[in-house]
Write an enzyme that holds these catalytic residues in place. Structure first.
Site, PDB file in Angstrom:
ATOM      1  N   CYS A  74      86.569 -29.738 -17.854  1.00  0.00           N
ATOM      2  CA  CYS A  74      85.362 -28.913 -17.855  1.00  0.00           C
ATOM      3  C   CYS A  74      84.689 -29.076 -16.484  1.00  0.00           C
ATOM      4  O   CYS A  74      84.222 -30.171 -16.157  1.00  0.00           O
ATOM      5  CB  CYS A  74      84.432 -29.371 -18.975  1.00  0.00           C
ATOM      6  N   CYS A 199      81.233 -20.941 -16.858  1.00  0.00           N
ATOM      7  CA  CYS A 199      82.396 -21.825 -17.056  1.00  0.00           C
ATOM      8  C   CYS A 199      82.912 -22.226 -15.673  1.00  0.00           C
ATOM      9  O   CYS A 199      83.345 -21.369 -14.894  1.00  0.00           O
ATOM     10  CB  CYS A 199      83.475 -21.098 -17.851  1.00  0.00           C
TER      11      CYS A 199
HETATM   12  N1  LIG Z   1      86.504 -24.627 -23.210  1.00  0.00           N
HETATM   13  C1  LIG Z   1      87.421 -25.078 -22.208  1.00  0.00           C
HETATM   14  C2  LIG Z   1      87.036 -26.348 -21.527  1.00  0.00           C
HETATM   15  C3  LIG Z   1      85.636 -26.314 -20.970  1.00  0.00           C
HETATM   16  C4  LIG Z   1      85.479 -25.448 -19.733  1.00  0.00           C
HETATM   17  C5  LIG Z   1      84.104 -25.635 -19.139  1.00  0.00           C
HETATM   18  N2  LIG Z   1      83.015 -25.031 -19.775  1.00  0.00           N
HETATM   19  C6  LIG Z   1      84.054 -25.534 -17.650  1.00  0.00           C
HETATM   20  O1  LIG Z   1      82.930 -25.499 -17.109  1.00  0.00           O
HETATM   21  O2  LIG Z   1      85.088 -25.609 -16.991  1.00  0.00           O
HETATM   22  C7  LIG Z   1      88.816 -25.278 -22.820  1.00  0.00           C
HETATM   23  O3  LIG Z   1      88.940 -25.865 -23.898  1.00  0.00           O
HETATM   24  O4  LIG Z   1      89.797 -24.876 -22.164  1.00  0.00           O
END
Ligand SMILES: N[C@@H](CCC[C@H](N)C(=O)O)C(=O)O
Length: 260
Positions: A74, A199
């Site tokens: 993340c 994200c």
């Molecule tokens: N939900 C994603 C992992 C988290 C990504 C995150 N919010 C970021 O900022 O990179 C997954 O399970 O692939």
């Protein structure tokens, strides 16, 4: 059991962060983690992060999605845990820490802007309608007309659960170009199963995919997300990219204790 926590956010991607250096937290309790992240029955967050000791570097980051399951890297959470580690005086202005995808270097300025080094990226898949790459987490990227009107939850879920991505799924990013080096991005996150306001691994993937597709020649790209602005800088390295930095704010929100 009493669980002290702090809440942080990075461009609106929000996290419950817990100091687990004494290993008190029940890491396999998926129900507890999803309840802590629940916006009606818990604290409310897109994910939960544990800070743990590491023998060789400053700390280890353990990341869970809001569904309570441990997941891949993340990027926004990585920036937030750097701010958390600074607040705990584990680090000062620079750090190296371990995450699920390997070591990350980072620095934090007095204004809270974090530069987080991401892993090198190879193996970008480019098709006429979308790109797919792994920036620590898997990301599908496609252009969208009327990005502001798009039902990201509905359209994102459709692609995330399609045969293309099987049971592992993918995060889904919708993009529109605003300027030669500025892109607007909206992301559906797997494990949250909804649109998030930002994200970090997603915007990193978008910046690289846009350069790879020839949509930009710049090696520092601005990404406008629903929760603010991020930047990604990088260098081309053969067919892939190296020296990739995710740059943006990481902000303390509040703290508390949950008695369980
Ligand atoms: N939900 C994603 C992992 C988290 C990504 C995150 N919010 C970021 O900022 O990179 C997954 O399970 O692939």
């Amino acid at each position: 059991m009493t669980i002290p926590f702090k809440k942080y956010q990075g461009t609106g991607n929000d996290f419950v962060i817990i100091d687990n250096r004494h290993l008190f937290f029940p890491k396999d309790d998926t129900k507890l983690i999803s309840k802590l992240c629940d916006r009606k029955f818990g604290i409310g967050a897109d994910g939960l992060i544990l800070l743990e000791n590491h023998d060789l570097v400053d700390f280890t980051m353990v990341y869970y999605n809001a569904d309570g399951k441990q997941s891949s890297m993340c990027g926004n959470g990585g920036r937030c845990i750097v701010a958390f580690a600074k607040a705990l005086e584990i680090i000062q202005s620079s750090t190296t820490f371990m995450a699920i995808d390997g070591l990350h270097e980072a620095s934090i300025a007095n204004d809270g802007i974090v530069h987080l080094k991401m892993q090198d990226v190879t193996g970008i898949k480019a098709t006429p309608s979308y790109s797919f790459l792994d920036t620590g987490s898997p990301h599908h990227i496609q252009f969208a007309e009327n990005l502001s009107e798009l039902d990201v939850k509905k359209e994102g879920a459709c692609i995330r659960y399609s045969d293309t991505y099987g049971s592992a799924g993918s995060n889904i990013n919708f993009v529109s170009q605003k300027e030669p080096n500025v892109f607007a991005v909206r992301t559906y996150e797997r494990g949250v199963e909804d649109e998030t306001l930002s994200c970090g691994t997603g915007v990193t993937a978008v910046a690289l995919a846009m350069h790879h597709q020839g949509k930009t020649n710049e090696k520092r790209v601005r990404l406008d997300v629903e929760g603010g602005e991020l930047e990604v800088s990088f260098e081309k390295d053969g067919d892939g990219y190296a020296n990739i930095f995710l740059i943006g704010p990481a902000t303390y929100v509040f703290e508390g204790e949950i008695t369980w």
